[in-house]
Scaffold this motif. Structure first.
Motif, PDB file in Angstrom:
ATOM      1  N   GLU A   1       0.834  -1.192   0.000  1.00  0.00           N
ATOM      2  CA  GLU A   1       0.000   0.000   0.000  1.00  0.00           C
ATOM      3  C   GLU A   1       0.872   1.246   0.000  1.00  0.00           C
ATOM      4  OE1 GLU A   1      -3.933  -1.671   2.370  1.00  0.00           O
ATOM      5  OE2 GLU A   1      -2.576  -0.228   3.324  1.00  0.00           O
ATOM      6  N   ALA A   2       0.269   2.353  -0.458  1.00  0.00           N
ATOM      7  CA  ALA A   2       0.988   3.625  -0.480  1.00  0.00           C
ATOM      8  C   ALA A   2       0.875   4.301   0.874  1.00  0.00           C
ATOM      9  CB  ALA A   2       0.440   4.527  -1.573  1.00  0.00           C
TER      10      ALA A   2
ATOM     11  N   ILE B   1      17.083   9.600   6.496  1.00  0.00           N
ATOM     12  CA  ILE B   1      16.223   8.830   5.601  1.00  0.00           C
ATOM     13  C   ILE B   1      16.861   8.730   4.226  1.00  0.00           C
ATOM     14  CG2 ILE B   1      13.983   8.865   4.414  1.00  0.00           C
ATOM     15  CD1 ILE B   1      12.770  10.015   6.895  1.00  0.00           C
ATOM     16  N   ASP B   2      16.815   7.501   3.658  1.00  0.00           N
ATOM     17  CA  ASP B   2      17.295   7.290   2.297  1.00  0.00           C
ATOM     18  C   ASP B   2      16.221   7.788   1.334  1.00  0.00           C
ATOM     19  OD1 ASP B   2      18.433   6.537  -0.030  1.00  0.00           O
ATOM     20  OD2 ASP B   2      18.426   4.362   0.382  1.00  0.00           O
ATOM     21  N   LYS B   3      16.504   8.911   0.656  1.00  0.00           N
ATOM     22  CA  LYS B   3      15.498   9.521  -0.217  1.00  0.00           C
ATOM     23  C   LYS B   3      15.260   8.721  -1.477  1.00  0.00           C
ATOM     24  CE  LYS B   3      16.254  14.201   1.479  1.00  0.00           C
ATOM     25  NZ  LYS B   3      16.548  15.604   1.147  1.00  0.00           N
ATOM     26  N   ASN B   4      16.096   7.698  -1.740  1.00  0.00           N
ATOM     27  CA  ASN B   4      15.838   6.831  -2.897  1.00  0.00           C
ATOM     28  C   ASN B   4      14.660   5.890  -2.618  1.00  0.00           C
ATOM     29  OD1 ASN B   4      17.979   7.968  -4.330  1.00  0.00           O
ATOM     30  ND2 ASN B   4      19.471   6.558  -3.393  1.00  0.00           N
ATOM     31  N   GLN B   5      14.436   5.579  -1.343  1.00  0.00           N
ATOM     32  CA  GLN B   5      13.329   4.689  -0.982  1.00  0.00           C
ATOM     33  C   GLN B   5      12.103   5.459  -0.492  1.00  0.00           C
ATOM     34  OE1 GLN B   5      14.661   1.808   1.851  1.00  0.00           O
ATOM     35  NE2 GLN B   5      16.207   0.899   0.493  1.00  0.00           N
ATOM     36  N   ILE B   6      12.333   6.582   0.192  1.00  0.00           N
ATOM     37  CA  ILE B   6      11.229   7.365   0.782  1.00  0.00           C
ATOM     38  C   ILE B   6      11.312   8.783   0.231  1.00  0.00           C
ATOM     39  CG2 ILE B   6      10.200   8.206   2.917  1.00  0.00           C
ATOM     40  CD1 ILE B   6      11.493   5.855   4.345  1.00  0.00           C
ATOM     41  N   ASN B   7      10.230   9.250  -0.345  1.00  0.00           N
ATOM     42  CA  ASN B   7      10.179  10.599  -0.924  1.00  0.00           C
ATOM     43  C   ASN B   7       9.720  11.593   0.144  1.00  0.00           C
ATOM     44  OD1 ASN B   7      10.893   9.640  -3.502  1.00  0.00           O
ATOM     45  ND2 ASN B   7       8.753   9.080  -3.925  1.00  0.00           N
TER      46      ASN B   7
ATOM     47  N   ILE C   1       5.605   7.017   0.383  1.00  0.00           N
ATOM     48  CA  ILE C   1       6.164   5.726   0.015  1.00  0.00           C
ATOM     49  C   ILE C   1       5.183   5.098  -0.962  1.00  0.00           C
ATOM     50  CG2 ILE C   1       6.965   3.492   0.829  1.00  0.00           C
ATOM     51  CD1 ILE C   1       7.357   4.756   3.596  1.00  0.00           C
ATOM     52  N   ARG C   2       5.660   4.871  -2.207  1.00  0.00           N
ATOM     53  CA  ARG C   2       4.731   4.383  -3.233  1.00  0.00           C
ATOM     54  C   ARG C   2       4.239   2.977  -2.923  1.00  0.00           C
ATOM     55  NH1 ARG C   2       3.685   6.408  -8.036  1.00  0.00           N
ATOM     56  NH2 ARG C   2       5.453   7.837  -7.817  1.00  0.00           N
ATOM     57  N   LYS C   3       5.175   2.059  -2.606  1.00  0.00           N
ATOM     58  CA  LYS C   3       4.820   0.696  -2.231  1.00  0.00           C
ATOM     59  C   LYS C   3       5.536   0.378  -0.929  1.00  0.00           C
ATOM     60  CE  LYS C   3       3.842  -1.225  -6.806  1.00  0.00           C
ATOM     61  NZ  LYS C   3       4.174  -2.304  -7.782  1.00  0.00           N
ATOM     62  N   ALA C   4       4.755   0.272   0.142  1.00  0.00           N
ATOM     63  CA  ALA C   4       5.355   0.081   1.446  1.00  0.00           C
ATOM     64  C   ALA C   4       5.881  -1.338   1.582  1.00  0.00           C
ATOM     65  CB  ALA C   4       4.334   0.375   2.547  1.00  0.00           C
TER      66      ALA C   4
ATOM     67  N   ILE D   1       5.443   4.186  12.332  1.00  0.00           N
ATOM     68  CA  ILE D   1       4.846   3.577  11.142  1.00  0.00           C
ATOM     69  C   ILE D   1       5.084   2.070  11.226  1.00  0.00           C
ATOM     70  CG2 ILE D   1       4.872   3.424   8.627  1.00  0.00           C
ATOM     71  CD1 ILE D   1       5.729   6.327   8.543  1.00  0.00           C
ATOM     72  N   GLN D   2       4.039   1.298  11.051  1.00  0.00           N
ATOM     73  CA  GLN D   2       4.133  -0.159  11.089  1.00  0.00           C
ATOM     74  C   GLN D   2       3.560  -0.723   9.798  1.00  0.00           C
ATOM     75  OE1 GLN D   2       2.186  -1.910  14.449  1.00  0.00           O
ATOM     76  NE2 GLN D   2       2.604  -4.028  13.834  1.00  0.00           N
ATOM     77  N   ILE D   3       4.398  -1.419   9.022  1.00  0.00           N
ATOM     78  CA  ILE D   3       3.978  -2.040   7.772  1.00  0.00           C
ATOM     79  C   ILE D   3       3.786  -3.535   8.065  1.00  0.00           C
ATOM     80  CG2 ILE D   3       4.495  -2.371   5.335  1.00  0.00           C
ATOM     81  CD1 ILE D   3       4.204   0.540   6.209  1.00  0.00           C
ATOM     82  N   VAL D   4       2.594  -4.012   7.845  1.00  0.00           N
ATOM     83  CA  VAL D   4       2.247  -5.370   8.217  1.00  0.00           C
ATOM     84  C   VAL D   4       1.939  -6.188   6.970  1.00  0.00           C
ATOM     85  CG1 VAL D   4       1.392  -4.682  10.467  1.00  0.00           C
ATOM     86  CG2 VAL D   4      -0.179  -4.791   8.537  1.00  0.00           C
ATOM     87  N   ASP D   5       2.085  -7.532   7.096  1.00  0.00           N
ATOM     88  CA  ASP D   5       1.814  -8.461   6.001  1.00  0.00           C
ATOM     89  C   ASP D   5       1.151  -9.705   6.575  1.00  0.00           C
ATOM     90  OD1 ASP D   5       1.696  -9.506   3.533  1.00  0.00           O
ATOM     91  OD2 ASP D   5       3.867  -9.769   3.240  1.00  0.00           O
ATOM     92  N   ARG D   6       0.693 -10.532   5.697  1.00  0.00           N
ATOM     93  CA  ARG D   6       0.088 -11.784   6.136  1.00  0.00           C
ATOM     94  C   ARG D   6       1.157 -12.660   6.776  1.00  0.00           C
ATOM     95  NH1 ARG D   6      -3.199 -13.722   0.918  1.00  0.00           N
ATOM     96  NH2 ARG D   6      -3.818 -15.421   2.307  1.00  0.00           N
ATOM     97  N   PRO D   7       0.811 -13.426   7.827  1.00  0.00           N
ATOM     98  CA  PRO D   7       1.834 -14.216   8.515  1.00  0.00           C
ATOM     99  C   PRO D   7       2.181 -15.482   7.738  1.00  0.00           C
ATOM    100  CG  PRO D   7      -0.291 -14.618   9.503  1.00  0.00           C
ATOM    101  CD  PRO D   7      -0.507 -13.581   8.437  1.00  0.00           C
ATOM    102  N   GLY D   8       3.277 -16.121   8.190  1.00  0.00           N
ATOM    103  CA  GLY D   8       3.627 -17.415   7.632  1.00  0.00           C
ATOM    104  C   GLY D   8       2.846 -18.512   8.320  1.00  0.00           C
TER     105      GLY D   8
END
Length: 1183
Positions: free
Chosen positions: A868-869, A893-899, A911-914, A939-946
């Motif tokens: 998600e953005a 912050i690395d501006k190549n990854q985070i605008n 962040i275009r794709k978190a 900021i917490q970026i979450v995903d489906r678990p294993g």
């Protein structure tokens, strides 16, 4: 004319009074010890009645009375002195610290008289309670005091078993220049209710109830001589016998009359101490002078007496005589005579004669229910008379059937609605006599006013048997010799003299012989009832007015159900013309249970009233049915446009000439542009009125409108179009004019477009300014901002050409000068009203410390899913333009990854794709000169678990399988919320879900099929959903057919106790004044912790402005419509047996309606703060 009685030396003493009854003596009792000390026995008095007793004795008595320890009083009422006609107030105070309820306080005059019943225009009783000091204050106020109000008073206070009392004296002195009208014996006269003297301090309440007995006439007795020669124990007995109610006041008066005689140089013989005369009699006062040349003056209550027909003066040598004729109660007072510098005084007492019964009661006979009046006549007007029934006193009241009426000397006892119980001996008693008579109440002869009548009723109708007799008595109903039993259908009604038997929905079995027999009388009233069934026309399926509506061109078949025995014959007719049965277009058809009217093709002329007549042996039936043929209405006349606005108009029209036979339900309105052929409907709900206001039109475009009429049949054809019209208007002024920035030579202003833009659109803006010193401010009534009354020449345009943007910089301004600014919106219709800035602007750059406005949703952890953005806008403020620095977990912050994009008022992190690596703590630093402001965002970026790491089959028994598994190695950066277990038969390997959202890592699968072999797999689940893969058991579970003994495993008890812990903390936030705000956090613990909310370390308890909730560990505090006062530090405290934990947050309450309105319009909070501060500084009273 009777002469006053006077005690001479050769007179025989008056006979002793007759003995009273024991009950009376017990009731009267003996005077208290205090009274015996105050009043010396008359037997100790000298032969002359002299005034006075040593004042030292009185002082000593008062000191002894007041020296007693008070139980309840904290302040006692003190005696006082007042002049005639003035007011005086006595105050008593009671401490309420140890009292659970209000104490009872009573005020008395003398020994018996309760002053609560005397409250009125001369006496007022008040009570108040002071909450701080917890003291009850009781006041007694005497208004316009009279001399007969003097005497001894007493205040008593009672609370449960505690009692306290206090006595005090009131002295009333005559005022200078007034002639007092003193009448001591008026206190013995009852004040009638509603009269002018109602509420006087009379002594009527002291009269005791006496047993009714005939009193014998007694010779006149000098009460003063009796008191003088009697023992102290007989004072009250003599006072009760001769009607003296204020014994204490009379003895005190005797005490004041006692004085030691001194030899007088002016008088050879002085006046006697007291004289007594009957009312209407004549009294003679005589003194003898030592020197006949002395001048003598007579006085009454301090006022000199002048010769008149009432007062006659006579001189005989050295004797000076005063005659008073026709003595009245007003003559009862003090008199004295002066000769030179000396005077002698006396007291005159006027005695009222006893009240005699001049007209005796008469025996009376009456009938039950009649009004009975017993009449007697006494010798005086408005005398005190008591009535008795069989020796018991009659006390009239609101609920009593007895009323007493007095008309001068006549007294009446009235009994409304006499009954047999009223038969008794009634008597009346006065102070001088009594009378009695017998009342006999008998039944009246019974007369039959309305007998029962034979009735013939239709089946299903109501049977009402009604009779009326001359007396209001009960009775019994019988049918064919058997008693009538009441039911839901059969009612027996008795109202006064009328008796009814009502039978609803008459049936055939209701026929018979009915008889009514009144109670206590040997009389019967018979009647016969017959039930028949005449023909009926059933019109239940029609409207209330029996109207049938048919659309023109359709066929009508009207079937009317009928009943009757034998079957009735039906005849249809219209306008006295019968409709025959046959094959015509309008015809009638007959059936055994119905009759039908048929109209094949309905026409408009078929409308009218149709009649149906039924007839059989039992009777006839007639009904009228109105048939209405309806059609579409005619189109209305072309509408007229009466008013036109910027995007609206007002149109009117007239109803159509023909409504189609059905009322017009409403109208549809359509609109189109003049050059277009496409009509657009403006209302989907019918317009009930003949006026309409179309809106949302385009200014400058010509329009036409038309009307459709609608009735129950349908929609008419459209009306002719109206004449073309064009809407047009001007724009509203610009909004939210504010200062964007200021330098030493420039001022940058910004504003928002107008709320309303006219048809000509918006061509641009003109920004104008003027210098301070050439204007005078005034207040604008429209929007509460400051406006300026200036000539047009004083305002200088900042831009020569129109500008499209809502921001402009005024240049070339002198430093430290002050300017006023306004802006106008320009379009083809002209310039709008100007929008003024609220205060003068100083042309000088000002350093504004930085301030970061973290949005509310970012004060908590910001959670997004992988892919998600992320687009976060952080507003800030500060001047000049601040320097911004972003760090993630303390690293640049690395501006190549985070605008990162920064502007003058906000910074955006995008962040275009978190990815999960983007999770962390982001720190923002805003710096202006030496001022620094920091803020942090999680900021917490979450995903489906294993999937779970492993799934094992622990045991298999019967139809059950025990599974265990280990949590997944990868939780997707979010807490595992549960597991989903599926099973599959080895033969088909089709998976079926058996448990969802399961929280433990072990489960028992039940109800498996015996003989099958199963595999199981488990999915992990978090806030993002189920894991993509599942972990399957390596082995299968075979559900054996042969049973085996299952051994229950031994489990150790798990300790679920846990100290309280906040899983979601409180966050600092702000609220808008006037809108509800909530604070949320979550806590867990076992046992369940007790939640307490605090504000600024003070516990919130029973405050209606706060509401506290707790559901599944989520704690919520709701603040209702907060104000700036509600801002502060709030704390949530959780306590159980294992520990205590607290968490705090700060709440800031901002703005009000203006802040909320601007925030909803999308204005950043920093701009709102600046705008509100400027408005507050310019006009603090408005904000």
């Amino acid at each position: 004319m009777p002469e006053p009685t006077k005690k001479e030396e050769n007179e025989v003493p008056a006979p002793a009074p007759p003995p009273e009854e024991p009950s009376k003596e017990k009731e009267a009792g003996t005077t208290p010890a205090k009274d015996e000390e105050e009043v010396s026995p008359p037997s100790a008095l000298p032969p002359e009645w002299s005034l006075g007793e040593s004042p030292v004795g009185e002082e000593q008595d008062k000191q002894n009375a007041n020296s007693q320890l008070s139980i309840l009083f904290v302040e006692k009422p003190q005696g006082g002195t007042v002049k005639v006609g003035e007011n005086i107030t006595f105050i008593a105070k009671v401490k309420a610290e140890d009292l659970l309820r209000k104490p009872t306080v009573k005020w008395f005059k003398g020994k018996w008289m309760d002053l609560a019943s005397k409250a009125g225009k001369h006496l007022q009783l008040k009570e108040t309670f002071e909450r701080h000091s917890r003291v009850y204050t009781f006041e007694m106020q005497i208004i316009k005091a009279k001399e007969n109000y003097a005497g001894n008073y007493r205040c008593e206070v009672t609370y449960k078993d505690k009692f306290d009392s206090c006595s005090f004296d009131l002295e009333v002195h005559e005022s200078t220049g007034t002639t007092p009208n003193i009448d001591i014996r008026s206190a013995f006269k009852r004040s009638g209710e509603g009269q002018d003297d109602a509420g006087e301090l009379d002594f009527s309440g002291l009269l005791k109830r006496r047993e009714v007995k005939q009193q014998e006439e007694e010779p006149e007795v000098d009460v003063w001589e009796l008191l003088k020669n009697a023992k102290p124990s007989e004072y009250e007995k003599i006072a009760f016998q001769y009607g003296i109610t204020d014994l204490r006041g009379m003895l005190k008066r005797l005490k004041r009359m006692r004085r030691v005689e001194k030899k007088s140089a002016a008088f050879a013989k002085i006046l006697d101490p007291a004289y007594q005369v009957d009312k209407g009699g004549r009294v003679r006062f005589m003194v003898e002078l030592a020197d006949p040349k002395l001048e003598v003056k007579w006085y009454k209550n301090g006022q000199e007496i002048r010769p008149s027909t009432k007062y006659i003066f006579e001189h005989k040598g050295c004797q000076r005589i005063l005659f008073i004729n026709n003595c009245q109660m007003t003559d009862d007072s003090e008199y004295y005579v002066t000769a030179g510098d000396e005077k002698c005084s006396t007291e005159l007492f006027v005695r009222e004669p006893p009240i005699m019964v001049t007209k005796q009661l008469e025996d009376t006979t009456a009938y039950c229910g009649e009004r009975v009046e017993l009449e007697c006549e006494v010798s005086e007007d408005d005398a005190n008379v008591k009535w008795f029934k069989n020796g018991e006193e009659i006390i009239p009241g609101p609920k009593s059937r007895y009323r007493i009426r007095v008309e001068g000397k006549k007294h009446f006892l009235i009994i409304e609605g006499a009954t047999k119980a009223d038969s008794a001996e009634y008597s009346v008693m006065t102070t001088g006599g009594q009378s009695s008579a017998k009342l006999t109440v008998d039944l009246k002869p019974l007369k039959i006013l309305t007998p029962l009548t034979d009735q013939t009723v239709n089946l299903g109708k109501e049977i009402c048997l009604k009779c009326e007799i001359s007396e209001n008595i009960t009775g019994k109903w019988t049918k064919n010799g058997l008693p009538v039993q009441e039911s839901d259908r059969l009612k027996v009604v008795h109202k006064g003299r009328i008796h009814k038997l009502v039978i609803a929905n008459a049936l055939i079995e209701d026929e018979g012989d009915y008889v009514f027999a009144p109670d206590a009388y040997n009389v019967t009233l018979p009647a016969k009832v017959r039930v028949i069934d005449p023909p009926k026309i059933i019109l239940d399926g029609l409207d209330a007015d029996n109207t049938v509506t048919v659309i023109a061109g359709n066929k009508l078949r009207l079937e009317i159900p009928i009943s009757g025995e034998p079957p009735p014959k039906a005849i249809w007719s219209r306008a006295d013309k019968a409709i025959m049965e046959g094959s015509g277009r309008i015809r009638a058809e007959s059936y055994p249970d119905s009759s039908t009217l048929v109209i094949d093709v309905a026409e408009r002329d078929d409308s009218g009233v149709y009649h149906i007549n039924l007839k059989n042996e039992a009777g006839e039936a007639h009904a009228s049915i109105k048939i209405k043929v309806v059609d579409l209405p005619d189109p209305p006349v072309a509408p007229t446009v009466t008013e036109v606005g910027d995007d609206w108009c007002i149109m009117k029209w007239e109803p159509p000439a023909y409504d189609g036979g059905s009322p017009i339900l409403g109208y549809f309105i359509e609109r189109k542009k003049k050059q277009s052929s496409r009509w657009m409907r403006l209302n989907f709900d019918l317009c009930k009125e003949t006026t309409f206001e179309p809106k949302k039109m385009i200014e400058g475009v010509a329009y036409e409108v038309r009307i459709f009429a609608v009735n129950a049949i349908g929609i008419s054809k459209p009306s002719m179009p109206s004449r073309p019209f064009v809407p047009l208007a001007v724009t509203s002024p610009p909004t939210l004019l504010a200062v964007d920035s200021v330098t030493d030579t420039t001022v940058t202003m910004k504003w928002r477009p107008p709320d309303q833009i006219g048809a000509a659109g918006l061509d641009g803006y003109v920004l104008e300014y003027c210098f301070e010193g050439c204007t005078s401010a005034k207040q604008s009534d429209e929007n509460g901002e400051a406006a300026y009354d200036l000539p047009a020449d004083n305002w200088l345009p900042a831009n020569k050409d129109l500008i499209d943007k809502t921001k402009f910089t005024i240049t070339d301004l002198p430093t430290d000068s002050k300017i006023f600014v306004r802006v106008k919106a320009i379009n083809a219709a002209g310039a709008s009203e100007p929008k003024y800035y609220s205060q003068p602007i100083l042309v000088k750059e000002i350093i504004e410390p930085p301030k970061i406005r973290i949005p509310r949703h970012l004060k908590q952890t910001y959670i997004r899913r992988v892919g998600e953005a992320v687009n976060l806008v952080i507003p800030f403020q500060g001047k000049p333009r601040p320097e911004l620095t972003w760090k993630k977990d303390g690293v640049e912050i690395d501006k190549n990854q985070i605008n990162i994009r920064n502007s003058e008022t906000d910074t955006i992190i995008f962040i275009r794709k978190a990815e999960r690596s983007h999770s962390g703590k982001y720190d923002l630093q805003v710096k202006v000169d030496k001022f620094v402001e920091t803020a942090s965002i999680d900021i917490q970026i979450v995903d489906r678990p294993g999937p779970p790491q492993s799934v094992k089959i622990e045991d298999v028994w019967g139809e059950n399988v025990a599974l265990t598994w280990t949590p997944p190695k990868d939780d997707g950066n979010a807490a595992i919320t549960g597991y989903t277990i599926q099973k599959a038969d080895k033969k088909s390997m089709e998976w079926f879900t058996v448990i969802e959202h399961y929280h433990r890592t072990n489960a028992t699968i039940t109800e498996l099929v015996i003989g099958n072999e199963y595999y199981f797999r488990v999915f992990s689940e978090n806030m993002c959903g189920l894991s993509e893969d599942a972990t399957m058991t390596k082995e299968s579970a075979v559900i054996a057919k042969d049973g085996k003994i299952y051994k229950n495993p031994v489990y150790e008890d798990f300790d679920f106790s846990e100290a309280p812990m906040f899983t979601q903390p409180l966050v600092n936030t702000y609220a808008i004044a006037g809108y509800n705000a909530t604070l949320n956090c979550s806590v867990r613990g076992n046992p369940k912790p007790k939640i307490t909310w605090m504000k600024n370390k003070v516990v919130i308890v029973d405050d209606p402005r706060y509401r506290m909730f707790s559901n599944q560990g989520v704690c919520t505090l709701e603040i209702r419509k907060p104000s700036p006062y509600d801002g502060g530090t709030y704390c949530c405290k959780a306590v159980n047996d294992l520990g205590t934990v607290e968490i705090e947050c700060k709440l800031e309450v901002k703005g009000g309606l203006s802040f909320c309105r601007l925030l909803l319009q999308g204005v950043p909070p920093n701009i709102i703060d600046s705008y509100l501060r400027d408005a507050h500084s310019s006009n603090p009273e408005e904000y």
